[in-house]
Enzyme design. Structure first.
Site, PDB file in Angstrom:
ATOM      1  N   LYS A 159      16.900 -18.420 -38.649  1.00  0.00           N
ATOM      2  CA  LYS A 159      15.500 -18.859 -38.679  1.00  0.00           C
ATOM      3  C   LYS A 159      14.727 -18.017 -39.680  1.00  0.00           C
ATOM      4  O   LYS A 159      14.585 -16.810 -39.504  1.00  0.00           O
ATOM      5  CB  LYS A 159      14.877 -18.730 -37.289  1.00  0.00           C
ATOM      6  CG  LYS A 159      13.383 -19.018 -37.240  1.00  0.00           C
ATOM      7  CD  LYS A 159      12.790 -18.689 -35.879  1.00  0.00           C
ATOM      8  CE  LYS A 159      11.267 -18.772 -35.897  1.00  0.00           C
ATOM      9  NZ  LYS A 159      10.664 -18.362 -34.601  1.00  0.00           N
ATOM     10  N   ASP A 163       8.535 -13.403 -38.777  1.00  0.00           N
ATOM     11  CA  ASP A 163       9.239 -14.432 -38.014  1.00  0.00           C
ATOM     12  C   ASP A 163      10.449 -14.963 -38.778  1.00  0.00           C
ATOM     13  O   ASP A 163      11.143 -15.859 -38.313  1.00  0.00           O
ATOM     14  CB  ASP A 163       8.276 -15.576 -37.687  1.00  0.00           C
ATOM     15  CG  ASP A 163       8.677 -16.343 -36.430  1.00  0.00           C
ATOM     16  OD1 ASP A 163       9.481 -15.812 -35.640  1.00  0.00           O
ATOM     17  OD2 ASP A 163       8.195 -17.467 -36.240  1.00  0.00           O
ATOM     18  N   ARG A 165      13.180 -23.578 -33.483  1.00  0.00           N
ATOM     19  CA  ARG A 165      14.314 -24.407 -33.039  1.00  0.00           C
ATOM     20  C   ARG A 165      14.380 -25.703 -33.832  1.00  0.00           C
ATOM     21  O   ARG A 165      15.450 -26.261 -34.042  1.00  0.00           O
ATOM     22  CB  ARG A 165      14.211 -24.661 -31.541  1.00  0.00           C
ATOM     23  CG  ARG A 165      13.038 -25.478 -31.078  1.00  0.00           C
ATOM     24  CD  ARG A 165      12.632 -25.234 -29.642  1.00  0.00           C
ATOM     25  NE  ARG A 165      12.078 -23.904 -29.469  1.00  0.00           N
ATOM     26  CZ  ARG A 165      11.572 -23.450 -28.321  1.00  0.00           C
ATOM     27  NH1 ARG A 165      11.565 -24.248 -27.252  1.00  0.00           N
ATOM     28  NH2 ARG A 165      11.085 -22.238 -28.233  1.00  0.00           N
ATOM     29  N   ASP A 210       4.307 -17.887 -39.548  1.00  0.00           N
ATOM     30  CA  ASP A 210       4.139 -18.815 -38.432  1.00  0.00           C
ATOM     31  C   ASP A 210       2.709 -18.725 -37.919  1.00  0.00           C
ATOM     32  O   ASP A 210       2.359 -17.810 -37.182  1.00  0.00           O
ATOM     33  CB  ASP A 210       5.130 -18.493 -37.312  1.00  0.00           C
ATOM     34  CG  ASP A 210       4.962 -19.427 -36.121  1.00  0.00           C
ATOM     35  OD1 ASP A 210       4.392 -20.534 -36.317  1.00  0.00           O
ATOM     36  OD2 ASP A 210       5.386 -19.067 -35.013  1.00  0.00           O
ATOM     37  N   LYS A 257      -1.982 -19.914 -33.259  1.00  0.00           N
ATOM     38  CA  LYS A 257      -1.970 -18.598 -32.615  1.00  0.00           C
ATOM     39  C   LYS A 257      -3.362 -17.989 -32.747  1.00  0.00           C
ATOM     40  O   LYS A 257      -3.849 -17.777 -33.859  1.00  0.00           O
ATOM     41  CB  LYS A 257      -0.935 -17.689 -33.283  1.00  0.00           C
ATOM     42  CG  LYS A 257       0.510 -18.112 -33.074  1.00  0.00           C
ATOM     43  CD  LYS A 257       1.457 -17.144 -33.774  1.00  0.00           C
ATOM     44  CE  LYS A 257       2.911 -17.577 -33.676  1.00  0.00           C
ATOM     45  NZ  LYS A 257       3.450 -17.440 -32.325  1.00  0.00           N
ATOM     46  N   GLU A 260       8.477 -23.851 -33.317  1.00  0.00           N
ATOM     47  CA  GLU A 260       8.938 -24.464 -34.560  1.00  0.00           C
ATOM     48  C   GLU A 260      10.304 -23.989 -35.012  1.00  0.00           C
ATOM     49  O   GLU A 260      11.000 -24.683 -35.748  1.00  0.00           O
ATOM     50  CB  GLU A 260       7.902 -24.219 -35.668  1.00  0.00           C
ATOM     51  CG  GLU A 260       7.968 -22.860 -36.343  1.00  0.00           C
ATOM     52  CD  GLU A 260       7.777 -21.687 -35.398  1.00  0.00           C
ATOM     53  OE1 GLU A 260       8.439 -20.655 -35.590  1.00  0.00           O
ATOM     54  OE2 GLU A 260       6.962 -21.796 -34.465  1.00  0.00           O
ATOM     55  N   ASP A 299       4.107 -24.494 -31.908  1.00  0.00           N
ATOM     56  CA  ASP A 299       4.451 -23.080 -32.040  1.00  0.00           C
ATOM     57  C   ASP A 299       5.896 -22.819 -31.625  1.00  0.00           C
ATOM     58  O   ASP A 299       6.355 -21.689 -31.693  1.00  0.00           O
ATOM     59  CB  ASP A 299       3.493 -22.224 -31.216  1.00  0.00           C
ATOM     60  CG  ASP A 299       3.484 -20.769 -31.660  1.00  0.00           C
ATOM     61  OD1 ASP A 299       3.945 -20.494 -32.785  1.00  0.00           O
ATOM     62  OD2 ASP A 299       3.029 -19.911 -30.879  1.00  0.00           O
TER      63      ASP A 299
END
Length: 513
Positions: free
Chosen positions: A261, A284, A348, A266, A273, A346, A344
């Protein structure tokens, strides 16, 4: 790559050879383990300085190289809850003090520890701990110059050539992982992340392919494209898929396939957020960073018998008029219709189609094992603290993949815990209507959701088609989801803490030594 390289130092006499080194760091559990000719002097000094043996201290010693003698105590090592990270921490303190004292080429000696069970690789761990302390952010090095890291080599007393090779391979990988994870979102936007990887593997046995064409990404990786589409308005934020491959000389005995990932930023997307929780989300991308770091270690060591493939989903979860929103239904590469539960969640989505491709590749590979590596959930950090969380499918559990990785990680200060995948996880992501096949997530934070770091593995298994390759299938495929949200940075400080490059050492120790 300006990490401090491990260099040979045959023994304490070699460390003391005039001009070769300029400090000696002794790591020991207690003062009794300090070797002669230093013990008498240390005991004499401890009579007037009670810190010696309790915290890292610098002594002026005629017998030490550069007259700098640093005593870095680990404290107790044999209690039920002690492990080799005490050596790692002592080395960090020791190298910081050496740097502050003006040393540029210290020698590192681990005394009376490697003979203990669980500490067999104490010297290697000490060297890696020193490099963790010495790393400085890429932006800082580019601004101040490489002189910001004055220590460029560390003599490891008693290490042989093979140990030095392995230490340097892991250190190179961890250094790259820290760079990729710890660099701010514009300096390491998706195109520049890809550029770093291309440069990283130039002249090595690792091949690099970068997919940058938006139409291709839209067609082949629709779930990743959904996460990225709000970034399409800004060309420098356009997504990249980075593919890395290492094929060893001779026969392949095992194939490792990774999906990382790489969320370079993010925002949370439409589920923004807020309350300060966006700060630190440039990290992230830690999963893709660790995968690239492991590939760098592989490139340096060139292990026999193991083939390694990596797919990195490098994308920005931006907000804007074209951002994806909850309730959308997106059809992924496997034909699975995914209803968005929360934008949020995202990571996966970004990995899902690449994992599907990895699964198809694995079907024709020798003895394959598949991994996803991601800073995926706050729940992992809440559940297991500063450790990685490994969630595995049935074939991986039967082969004890995660347990073996945990055991290797315990020896190399790359610690993790095993989490079970359960039926409740698969129930959690089942569709609520006939309009979709799979729910990406609920709409609450993972940290307050029961089994918040386990159920995403079930989503990944279903969306990629890996759920059809369990123990009950004709072609079982071992799969481990590695959530590093708790282990990815020092102290859990995602905005300012140094990245830790989790999984690199454990994977190398299990598969490449």
């Amino acid at each position: 790559m300006s990490y401090a390289h491990a260099i040979a130092c045959a023994g304490l006499d070699a460390a003391n050879a005039q001009g070769q080194f300029d400090a000696l760091i002794i790591i020991s559990a207690n003062l009794d383990s300090v070797p002669q000719p230093y013990l008498d002097q240390v005991l004499q000094n401890s009579a007037v300085d009670s810190r010696i043996g309790k915290q890292c201290t610098l002594l002026v010693s005629e017998a030490a190289p550069g007259q700098r003698l640093i005593i870095a105590p680990t404290g107790p090592l044999t209690r039920d809850y002690d492990d080799v990270r005490r050596v790692f921490a002592a080395a960090k303190a020791g190298i910081e003090l050496a740097k502050q004292a003006g040393a540029v080429k210290p020698a590192l000696y681990v005394s009376g520890i490697s003979e203990l069970a669980g500490y067999e690789f104490a010297s290697e761990v000490a060297f890696l701990g020193a490099n963790q302390a010495l790393w400085q952010p890429l932006e800082a090095r580019e601004y101040h110059g490489e002189a910001i890291s004055p220590i460029q080599a560390i003599g490891v007393v008693g290490a042989d050539d093979e140990q030095l090779k392995q230490m340097n391979a892991i250190a190179a990988g961890q250094y790259a992982a820290r760079d990729l994870c710890g660099t701010e979102p514009e300096r390491m936007a998706p195109p520049r992340f890809a550029d770093y990887c291309v440069e990283l593997f130039q002249g090595t046995k690792v091949t690099t392919e970068v997919i940058s064409d938006i139409a291709t990404i839209d067609k082949d990786y629709p779930l990743l494209s959904t996460v990225a589409r709000a970034s399409y308005a800004v060309e420098r934020h356009h997504p990249r898929v980075v593919k890395l491959a290492y094929v060893p000389e001779g026969d392949v005995e095992r194939t490792l396939i990774f999906v990382g990932k790489g969320l370079v930023y993010d925002t949370g997307g439409a589920d923004l957020k807020v309350g300060g929780f966006m700060a630190g989300m440039s990290r992230d991308k830690g999963g893709a960073a660790s995968v690239a770091g492991f590939m760098k270690a592989v490139a340096e060591a060139q292990p026999k018998g193991v083939k390694v493939i990596a797919y990195l989903a490098v994308v920005r979860n931006s907000i804007g008029s074209d951002c994806f929103v909850p309730d959308e239904i997106i059809t992924g590469r496997e034909g699975v219709r995914v209803r968005i539960g929360n934008t949020d969640a995202e990571g996966r989505l970004a990995m899902g189609d690449l994992l599907s491709e990895a699964k198809d590749l694995a079907k024709n590979e020798v003895n394959p094992q598949i991994f996803t590596v991601a800073t995926l959930t706050g729940h992992a950090a809440r559940a297991v603290g500063p450790y990685s969380a490994y969630v595995e499918n049935g074939p991986a559990r039967a082969a004890k993949v995660s347990q073996q990785l945990v055991e290797h990680g315990d020896l190399w200060a790359d610690c993790a815990e095993v989490s079970r995948s359960r039926r409740e996880d698969y129930d959690f992501v089942q569709p609520r209507t006939q309009a979709d096949d799979l729910l990406s997530s609920n709409n609450a934070p993972s940290a307050v959701t029961a089994r918040g770091h386990q159920f995403p593995m079930a989503f990944l298994a279903i969306v990629s088609g890996l759920d059809k390759h369990g123990l009950d299938s004709d072609q079982p495929l071992p799969y481990v989801h590695m959530d590093i949200a708790g282990s990815g940075v020092e102290g859990g400080d995602w905005q300012h803490g140094k990245p830790t490059a989790p999984t690199v050492a454990a994977l190398f120790a299990k598969y490449c030594r």
